[in-house]
Write a protein that holds these residues in place. Structure first.
Motif: not given
Length: 182
Positions: A10-38
């Motif tokens: 459970t991340f963050p510790a106060a996150g509730r499995p049934d409430d997406p509003g309490t979830w941490a956002l984890v963004q996996l950046l896409p692979s970049v070929v032509a330029g640097a990632p944001d």
């Protein structure tokens, strides 16, 4: 979690499995070929060791300052692994499992270039010899890292003296070669 498939995270510790509003956002950046990632700074290096221009992608967390310098992770095949390394470092930092980490990614643009830079021995069979490497490219790539990449990163970011290099597959072979050649 774990081999027995028991447990949960459970991340963050106060996150509730049934409430997406309490979830941490984890963004996996896409692979970049032509330029640097944001969010990445591009350090352009005209390499004497390699005889070509190479970009180095740099991610410096806001927590890394001149008063609080950070360790450096150099990621080979940055076109594929830099976004993953940055995302993983951020998640581990948010979980309190790791100090902030500066990530420097070195993209690879071709299979021929990877072979030339990462393979430390000349080919023995005709097919291996056709890959276009005599084994000396790995030595030049070590020189590129030591004399060009590391000083550029040191100039661009508040770093400690701690460095880690990471590579997968052929780049992993290079890492073992580099660590045993020094």
């Amino acid at each position: 979690l774990g081999a027995d498939k028991k447990g949960s995270l459970t991340f963050p510790a106060a996150g509730r499995p049934d409430d997406p509003g309490t979830w941490a956002l984890v963004q996996l950046l896409p692979s970049v070929v032509a330029g640097a990632p944001d969010g990445a700074t591009v350090l352009p290096i005209t390499s004497k060791a390699l005889g070509e221009s190479r970009p180095v992608w740099l991610h410096t967390p806001a927590e890394c300052t001149r008063d609080k310098p950070c360790d450096v992770l150099v990621v080979l095949d940055g076109h594929a692994l830099f976004p993953l390394a940055v995302s993983y470092a951020q998640v581990m930092r948010m979980m309190g499992r790791m100090e902030p980490l500066i990530v420097a990614g070195i993209p690879s643009w071709s299979a021929d270039g990877r072979a030339r830079n990462f393979i430390p021995t000349p080919g023995r069979t005709p097919a291996e010899q056709q890959r276009g490497t005599d084994g000396s490219g790995a030595t030049r790539f070590i020189e590129f890292l030591e004399r060009e990449v590391v000083p550029a990163v040191e100039q661009a970011a508040p770093v400690t003296s701690k460095r880690v290099i990471a590579g997968h597959s052929l780049a992993g072979l290079f890492v073992v070669h580099a660590l045993t050649s020094s």
